[in-house]
Each structure stands twice: as C-alpha cells, then as structure tokens.
Design a protein around this motif. Structure first.
Motif: not given
Ligand code: HQG
Length: 181
Positions: A110-111, A113-115, A117, A172, A174-175
């Motif tokens: 999940s991280i 794909s979404d970085g 959060k 946040a 980002p990836v």
C-alpha cells in the motif's frame, strides 16, 4: 508510583490529551492545552485519581517525553500524536538530509502505491534515527524501516516540523522520496 502504574496512567493521559478529552468531560484549547487543575479534577471525577506530584513524575520520566507543561506550569498538553483537531504551533524546520519511518511489512504494498499518509494522525511521523524507527514499526508487526529523502522533499517545498519531543512531522511522503529496501 511504580513503573507499571506510571505506564497505565501515561496511557490514560494520552487518551485524554490526544484523542478523547470528552471521555472525562474536558475540552482542550486550540493548541491542545488544558489547565492542570482541571485535568486532575476531571480525571478524579472519572475514577482516575492522579496527584500533581505524580503527574510531574510522569511528564519528567516519560521515555518519549509525550507531555509538556506550559512555562508557568499551569497547563499541560501532549507534544504530538493527536487525533483531535489541534494546532501545535510548531514552526517549519529544515530537516536532516535523511529521516526514517518505521512501519510493518504488511503495509509495504500500500505504501509503494500511495506513499506515506498520515492515516488517523495529523502528520506522518518520522524518526531521526533507525533505532527509534524500528521501535515504532514493531508496534504494527514485522518491522520495516523506510529511508526518507528529507533533503529532496524539503527542496520540493514540503514542510517539516520538529515536535518538542524530537519527532519529525510532515503532511505526506510521496513515493518518489521513499527508498524501499
Ligand atoms: C502506516 C507512537 C498503508 C504507517 C510512535 C504506520 C510514533 C500506511 C501506520 C507515533 C500508509 C499508522 C506515530 C499507506 C502510512 N498504506 N499503511 N499509504 N501510510 N501507513 O500509529 O508512525 O507512543 O498512526 O507506516 O512511537 O506508527 O503514540 O503512526 O505504520 O512516534 O507517543 O500506517 O506514535 O508514539 O500508524 O506512529 P500510526 P506511526 P506514541
């Protein structure tokens, strides 16, 4: 107070000062502060009697310095980790070039794909050292440490805040700024 009692009371204070002050009928101000006298009275009314000296012991001995008194000693707040709306008033700081984020292997896909959060909290929490990140990650399962390119993030105008107790906070990650193992 022995260590076990201190931990139990500290957890209760985290609940009240970060997440659910209404549990004991309290309201925090916009920066998360509450009068010490009101806190102690409210806790007592809800079956958790804490003496002022015990509270001081917890603030001083807490291994993560989770709580702080105001300069005049009349108010107290949690230094970070809130889920309720507070504005802690930390000013943006230049972060070290590299920071660490401790998470668990089960979150990896999940991280990726979404970085990172902020999930239930107000910020993504980052650590200055790997050892702390390891401990943070362990709370969630098999720990995994991600390296965060904080210098590049800062250059790209992401803001960083340093909490009173040494936790780096940002909105946040980002990836592109995460180095995966
Ligand atoms: C993960 C403790 C899936 C994130 C600690 C973490 C810390 C994602 C979890 C402080 C994700 C949130 C904060 C994504 C992030 N997909 N999972 N896109 N993005 N996550 O507890 O950082 O004891 O809210 O990696 O020591 O673990 O409270 O944050 O695993 O300083 O004082 O979602 O809490 O301090 O978990 O911990 P948390 P955290 P205290």
């Amino acid at each position: 107070m022995n260590e076990k009692e201190r931990t139990r009371t500290s957890k209760f204070l985290s609940l009240v000062l970060r997440h659910e002050p209404e549990k004991v009928g309290l309201e925090l101000d916009s920066a998360g502060w509450v009068e010490v006298e009101m806190l102690l009275a409210a806790c007592r009314q809800h079956g958790v009697a804490i003496e002022r000296a015990e509270l001081e012991e917890i603030v001083v001995t807490n291994e993560k310095k989770r709580f702080a008194f105001s300069d005049d000693g009349r108010r107290i707040r949690a230094n970070q980790g809130h889920s309720i709306e507070v504005s802690l008033g930390y000013t943006p700081q230049v972060p070290p070039a590299r920071l660490f984020h401790g998470t668990a292997t089960r979150f990896l896909d999940s991280i990726r794909s979404d970085g990172l959060k902020k999930m239930e909290r107000h910020h993504v929490h980052l650590s200055a050292d790997e050892e702390t990140a390891h401990k943070v990650g362990q709370r969630h399962g098999k720990p995994l440490i991600l390296l965060i390119k904080a210098d590049a993030m800062h250059a790209a105008n992401h803001s960083f805040f340093l909490s009173e107790n040494g936790v780096w906070l940002t909105d946040a990650v980002p990836v592109a700024f995460i180095e995966f193992p």
